[in-house]
Design a protein around this motif. Structure first.
Motif, short mmCIF file in Angstrom:
data_model
loop_
_atom_site.label_atom_id
_atom_site.label_comp_id
_atom_site.label_asym_id
_atom_site.label_seq_id
_atom_site.Cartn_x
_atom_site.Cartn_y
_atom_site.Cartn_z
N GLU A 87 0.86 -1.19 0.00
CA GLU A 87 0.00 0.00 0.00
C GLU A 87 0.90 1.23 0.00
N TYR A 88 0.44 2.28 -0.69
CA TYR A 88 1.24 3.51 -0.78
C TYR A 88 0.30 4.67 -1.09
N GLY A 89 0.42 5.73 -0.31
CA GLY A 89 -0.40 6.91 -0.56
C GLY A 89 0.35 8.17 -0.19
N VAL A 90 -0.01 9.25 -0.86
CA VAL A 90 0.61 10.56 -0.59
C VAL A 90 -0.44 11.65 -0.78
N ARG A 91 -0.10 12.84 -0.33
CA ARG A 91 -0.81 14.06 -0.68
C ARG A 91 0.21 14.97 -1.34
N PHE A 92 -0.21 15.64 -2.39
CA PHE A 92 0.69 16.55 -3.09
C PHE A 92 0.57 17.91 -2.43
N THR A 93 1.67 18.40 -1.85
CA THR A 93 1.63 19.64 -1.09
C THR A 93 2.23 20.84 -1.82
N ARG A 94 3.24 20.61 -2.65
CA ARG A 94 3.89 21.68 -3.42
C ARG A 94 4.38 21.10 -4.73
N ILE A 126 7.76 8.52 4.18
CA ILE A 126 8.65 9.06 3.15
C ILE A 126 8.59 10.58 3.18
N THR A 127 9.75 11.20 3.07
CA THR A 127 9.84 12.65 2.94
C THR A 127 10.47 12.97 1.60
N ALA A 128 9.81 13.82 0.82
CA ALA A 128 10.35 14.28 -0.46
C ALA A 128 10.49 15.78 -0.39
N GLY A 137 3.01 15.15 1.18
CA GLY A 137 2.56 15.08 2.55
C GLY A 137 1.95 13.72 2.81
N LYS A 138 2.00 13.30 4.05
CA LYS A 138 1.41 12.02 4.45
C LYS A 138 1.81 10.89 3.51
N ALA A 139 3.07 10.89 3.13
CA ALA A 139 3.58 9.86 2.22
C ALA A 139 3.97 8.64 3.06
N VAL A 140 3.17 7.58 2.94
CA VAL A 140 3.37 6.38 3.73
C VAL A 140 3.22 5.15 2.86
N ALA A 141 4.15 4.21 3.04
CA ALA A 141 4.07 2.95 2.31
C ALA A 141 4.09 1.80 3.31
#
Length: 146
Positions: A87-94, A126-128, A137-141
């Motif tokens: 499972e993997y999800g993120v929010r696009f912040t910038r 995960i931090t990008a 944001g909220k990047a988790v796998a």
């Protein structure tokens, strides 16, 4: 995409909460955006036309959000192995703004194990970062460990 440094960790070792994944640094150029557009069929002009991007209020051409997300996935699969992501999800912040030059934009990715399950899984945060700011944001796998 030219990799500057990349992970190489044997995850068969014991994985613990707090473990950090080897960082990944990727230079994205306009040529990378064109290749990604062709592969994804996302030809939105904000990803290749500077005039259009500025007309819609962006500072310049931006990388595809899904490309940035894919780099986070690469950080994890380089560490845990192909096919490991459950499972993997993120929010696009910038956005990642990609200038029209040889250097492009440097995206720096890090990851940290935040949970280890008795079922052989691990949760990785995960931090990008681009230009010193987070872009996901909220990047988790959740991965299955070997």
């Amino acid at each position: 995409m030219s990799e500057l440094t990349g992970p190489s960790v044997d995850t068969a070792q014991r994985v613990n909460v707090g473990d950090e994944l080897p960082p990944l640094r990727v230079q994205l150029t306009r040529a990378d955006l064109v290749r990604y557009a062709g592969a994804s069929l996302d030809f939105n002009p904000i990803h290749w036309n500077e005039r259009f991007a500025r007309e819609v209020g962006l500072p310049n051409v931006i990388a595809h959000g899904m490309l940035t997300m894919a780099l986070g996935g690469r950080l994890v699969t380089d560490w845990a192995g192909p096919g490991s992501v459950l499972e993997y999800g993120v929010r696009f912040t910038r956005p990642v703004v990609v200038p029209d030059d040889e250097q492009g934009a440097l995206v720096e990715l890090t990851g940290k194990v935040t949970a280890v399950g008795e079922d052989g899984t691990a949760r990785v945060t995960i931090t990008a970062r681009f230009d010193g700011q987070t872009v996901l944001g909220k990047a988790v796998a959740t991965v299955r460990l070997p």
